[in-house]
Design a protein around this motif. Sequence first.
Motif, short mmCIF file in Angstrom:
data_model
loop_
_atom_site.label_atom_id
_atom_site.label_comp_id
_atom_site.label_asym_id
_atom_site.label_seq_id
_atom_site.Cartn_x
_atom_site.Cartn_y
_atom_site.Cartn_z
N GLU A 1 27.36 46.56 53.95
CA GLU A 1 28.69 46.72 53.25
C GLU A 1 29.38 45.51 53.51
O GLU A 1 30.21 44.94 52.43
N LEU A 2 29.29 44.95 54.64
CA LEU A 2 30.17 43.78 54.95
C LEU A 2 29.60 42.45 54.23
O LEU A 2 30.18 41.75 53.35
N LEU A 3 28.29 42.31 53.93
CA LEU A 3 27.67 41.25 53.21
C LEU A 3 28.01 41.48 51.80
O LEU A 3 28.23 40.26 50.92
N SER A 4 27.97 42.88 51.50
CA SER A 4 28.18 42.83 49.89
C SER A 4 29.51 42.54 49.56
O SER A 4 29.76 41.74 48.52
N GLN A 5 30.49 42.57 50.50
CA GLN A 5 31.95 42.31 50.01
C GLN A 5 32.30 41.05 50.24
O GLN A 5 33.05 40.22 49.43
N LEU A 6 31.47 40.16 51.23
CA LEU A 6 31.77 38.74 51.42
C LEU A 6 31.08 38.17 50.16
O LEU A 6 31.70 36.94 49.86
N VAL A 7 30.24 38.40 49.64
CA VAL A 7 29.58 38.02 48.44
C VAL A 7 30.59 38.08 47.42
O VAL A 7 30.93 37.10 46.59
N ARG A 8 31.04 39.33 47.38
CA ARG A 8 32.27 39.31 46.11
C ARG A 8 33.23 38.67 46.28
O ARG A 8 33.98 38.08 45.24
N SER A 9 33.71 38.28 47.59
CA SER A 9 35.00 37.55 47.83
C SER A 9 34.61 35.96 47.96
O SER A 9 35.61 35.42 48.26
#
Length: 310
Positions: free
Chosen positions: A155-163
């Motif tokens: 979940e963290l990696l997914s959001q970091l990519v989006r951000s």
Amino acid sequence: MYDRRGINRWVTTGDGLSLAVRESGDPDRPTVVCVHGYPDNSSIWEDVAGHLSERFHVVRYDVRGAGESAKPRGLRAYQLDRLAADLGAVIDAVSPRYPVHLLAHDWGSIQSWHAVTGGLSARIASYTSISGPCLDHAAHWMRSRLRPHPRALRELLSQLVRSGYIGFFHLAPLPELLWRTGFGRRMLDRLEHLGLAGDEKPVRPHRRLPDLLHGLKLYRANMRGRFTAPQHRSTSVPVQVLAPTGDVFVSVPLQTGISCWVDELRVRTVAGGHWIPRGRPGVVADYTARHIDRVGDGQRHLGDSPRQES
């Protein structure tokens, strides 16, 4: 084109700026205040307002730096405290006696969270948030995902990519060059097609260069401080989160993993992309009206309830 003829009134902020405000529906009915995000202006709410104004008094305004509202130059003018104070000035002007229902998207949601978890809570009867978390909540959520658990790390990696774009927005003058050349707007048009629901049609807005440029200050004035030293911000305002499943910028877990901060929270995952206020306005209006119906219409005189402090 953006139509300035639809402006109903101008609201003056605490630091002397003018905000362009548009209203529709019966002013004697409960008021819904819509707050837009970046890089949009209040026109993103036009179709949603068309649905809601059949039952409510709907207010849309251009936030500072966007649309027809004033565009201050300094970064401090775009800090969250200033943005929340602007919202308070609009509420005082359009609904001085009764609490309002708040509907916000993207950076409109971010600044509205700051108001809902702060001194404006008594002025807000309900809040519907779309694709814009509280920055303090987001910082705490990211830190909570720094643990050796596969799901949390995914979940963290997914959001970091989006951000990833947020870091780029801090690299002045590169983002400004991207917008001025037109390349950035073409990229944005392509991103708008990602994650769309089957019945959702992208509508390319008229994005204005001044909105694109001034809105960058929202990121530069607020992101670093909030993520390095997040505050503990909670609210008793009834909150509804509409989380688009195809949002390319904000993941569903980041928006919805906030129950520890909100006394009364309802989460709705909605098929669609980041710009569902434009792509699925009927769905947004329907969920907003249902939330208002659940919590009551807000037609309570302010003198009948104690004021909450931040």
